[in-house]
Design an enzyme around this catalytic site. Structure first.
Site, PDB file in Angstrom:
ATOM      1  N   ASP A   1      -4.910   3.265   4.473  1.00 37.74           N
ATOM      2  CA  ASP A   1      -5.684   2.200   5.123  1.00 37.74           C
ATOM      3  C   ASP A   1      -5.078   1.885   6.490  1.00 37.74           C
ATOM      4  O   ASP A   1      -5.795   1.670   7.452  1.00 37.74           O
ATOM      5  CB  ASP A   1      -5.793   0.942   4.251  1.00 37.74           C
ATOM      6  CG  ASP A   1      -4.441   0.461   3.741  1.00 37.74           C
ATOM      7  OD1 ASP A   1      -3.464   1.225   3.783  1.00 37.74           O
ATOM      8  OD2 ASP A   1      -4.370  -0.693   3.291  1.00 37.74           O
TER       9      ASP A   1
ATOM     10  N   ASP B   1       1.523   1.802  10.019  1.00 34.33           N
ATOM     11  CA  ASP B   1       2.114   0.702  10.787  1.00 34.33           C
ATOM     12  C   ASP B   1       3.424   1.226  11.393  1.00 34.33           C
ATOM     13  O   ASP B   1       3.397   1.943  12.397  1.00 34.33           O
ATOM     14  CB  ASP B   1       2.317  -0.443   9.782  1.00 34.33           C
ATOM     15  CG  ASP B   1       2.689  -1.763  10.394  1.00 34.33           C
ATOM     16  OD1 ASP B   1       3.416  -1.765  11.387  1.00 34.33           O
ATOM     17  OD2 ASP B   1       2.281  -2.810   9.873  1.00 34.33           O
TER      18      ASP B   1
ATOM     19  N   ARG C   1      -8.590  -8.049  -0.033  1.00 29.31           N
ATOM     20  CA  ARG C   1      -8.905  -6.619   0.017  1.00 29.31           C
ATOM     21  C   ARG C   1     -10.411  -6.380  -0.050  1.00 29.31           C
ATOM     22  O   ARG C   1     -10.925  -5.419   0.506  1.00 29.31           O
ATOM     23  CB  ARG C   1      -8.255  -5.880  -1.170  1.00 29.31           C
ATOM     24  CG  ARG C   1      -6.744  -5.823  -1.148  1.00 29.31           C
ATOM     25  CD  ARG C   1      -6.281  -4.842  -2.220  1.00 29.31           C
ATOM     26  NE  ARG C   1      -4.881  -4.987  -2.566  1.00 29.31           N
ATOM     27  CZ  ARG C   1      -3.864  -4.385  -1.950  1.00 29.31           C
ATOM     28  NH1 ARG C   1      -4.087  -3.624  -0.913  1.00 29.31           N
ATOM     29  NH2 ARG C   1      -2.619  -4.557  -2.365  1.00 29.31           N
TER      30      ARG C   1
HETATM   31  C1  PRP Z   1       0.488  -0.507   3.439  1.00 29.58           C
HETATM   32  C2  PRP Z   1      -0.361   0.719   3.763  1.00 29.58           C
HETATM   33  C3  PRP Z   1       0.667   1.785   3.958  1.00 29.58           C
HETATM   34  C4  PRP Z   1       1.856   1.035   4.488  1.00 29.58           C
HETATM   35  C5  PRP Z   1       1.938   1.246   5.955  1.00 29.58           C
HETATM   36  O1  PRP Z   1       0.757  -0.524   2.083  1.00 29.58           O
HETATM   37  O2  PRP Z   1      -1.258   1.017   2.731  1.00 29.58           O
HETATM   38  O3  PRP Z   1       0.970   2.457   2.755  1.00 29.58           O
HETATM   39  O4  PRP Z   1       1.656  -0.336   4.212  1.00 29.58           O
HETATM   40  O5  PRP Z   1       3.054   0.608   6.493  1.00 29.58           O
HETATM   41  P1  PRP Z   1       4.189   1.397   7.266  1.00 29.58           P
HETATM   42  O6  PRP Z   1       3.522   2.353   8.206  1.00 29.58           O
HETATM   43  O7  PRP Z   1       4.922   0.303   8.007  1.00 29.58           O
HETATM   44  O8  PRP Z   1       5.050   2.088   6.269  1.00 29.58           O
HETATM   45  P2  PRP Z   1       1.363  -1.807   1.322  1.00 29.58           P
HETATM   46  O9  PRP Z   1       2.833  -1.623   1.129  1.00 29.58           O
HETATM   47  O10 PRP Z   1       0.933  -3.057   2.012  1.00 29.58           O
HETATM   48  O11 PRP Z   1       0.709  -1.679  -0.110  1.00 29.58           O
HETATM   49  P3  PRP Z   1      -0.846  -1.663  -0.519  1.00 29.58           P
HETATM   50  O12 PRP Z   1      -1.376  -0.295  -0.173  1.00 29.58           O
HETATM   51  O13 PRP Z   1      -0.824  -1.916  -1.992  1.00 29.58           O
HETATM   52  O14 PRP Z   1      -1.537  -2.754   0.255  1.00 29.58           O
END
Ligand code: PRP
Length: 185
Positions: free
Chosen positions: A101, A104, A167
């Site tokens: 999704d 970051d 979500r």
């Molecule tokens: C979010 C997203 C990625 C990650 C990106 O997951 O789905 O996996 O963060 O962040 P980064 O590039 O800084 O590593 P999250 O940990 O929020 O879990 P989720 O998918 O359950 O929302």
């Protein structure tokens, strides 16, 4: 209070997302025709995007899932990630597309790329709905498909959460500051 009242601003509305997902699916159809790719959805955030993407994708493909969690406070220094759920199927010699999704810092994606490359896939690419490029730490990620570039703001909806909420919003919006400053529910 409804979920919508907590949104300060809509960044990508439902129709805009639908159209962009359709475009990404078309690009993937062109790139992966005859290759039977495996779309790997990262639980939980990518599920909403993945479901729409797979329905728009008019070539044979498979879907599998992985889940990871960041150690300790979110992405503290090391960016170490823990594998909670592995793939159900082997990906050796398969064309793999990691579906996220949001990318970051990129630390999660970087961990997953290393893990999957060790299994010798025929190819590995990342498809992310949002790219928060300004916050990138991990270099050289194979970001082949990007839905939208996102600003460095707290965005929720269409899979993205704040404390597991929001979500299910059909759009992506900026969470009002008062909401995430309120502290524990
Ligand atoms: C979010 C997203 C990625 C990650 C990106 O997951 O789905 O996996 O963060 O962040 P980064 O590039 O800084 O590593 P999250 O940990 O929020 O879990 P989720 O998918 O359950 O929302």
């Amino acid at each position: 209070m409804g979920l919508h009242e907590d949104i300060a601003e809509v960044l990508f509305d439902e129709a805009t997302i639908r159209e962009r997902v359709r475009q990404l699916a078309h690009e993937m159809e062109r790139d992966y025709a005859g290759r039977d790719p495996v779309l790997v959805g990262m639980l939980r955030g990518s599920v909403y995007f993945l479901v729409d993407l797979t329905r728009a994708l008019g070539i044979p493909h498979e879907v599998d899932f992985m889940a990871v969690a960041a150690y300790g406070t979110r992405h503290a220094a090391t960016g170490a990630v823990r594998l909670l759920k592995d793939l159900d199927e082997e990906v050796t010699d398969r064309h793999v597309v990691l579906v996220e999704d949001v990318v970051d810092t990129g630390l999660t994606a970087s961990y997953l790329v290393r893990l999957l490359r060790a299994r010798r896939p025929a190819s590995l690419a990342i498809c992310t709905l949002l790219d928060k490029r300004a916050r990138r730490i991990a270099p050289n990620l194979p970001l082949a498909y990007v839905g939208f570039e996102a600003p460095d703001r707290f965005v929720v909806g269409y899979g993205l959460d704040y404390r597991q909420r929001y979500r299910n919003l059909p759009y992506i919006g900026v969470l009002r500051e008062e909401v995430f400053r309120e502290g524990p529910p």
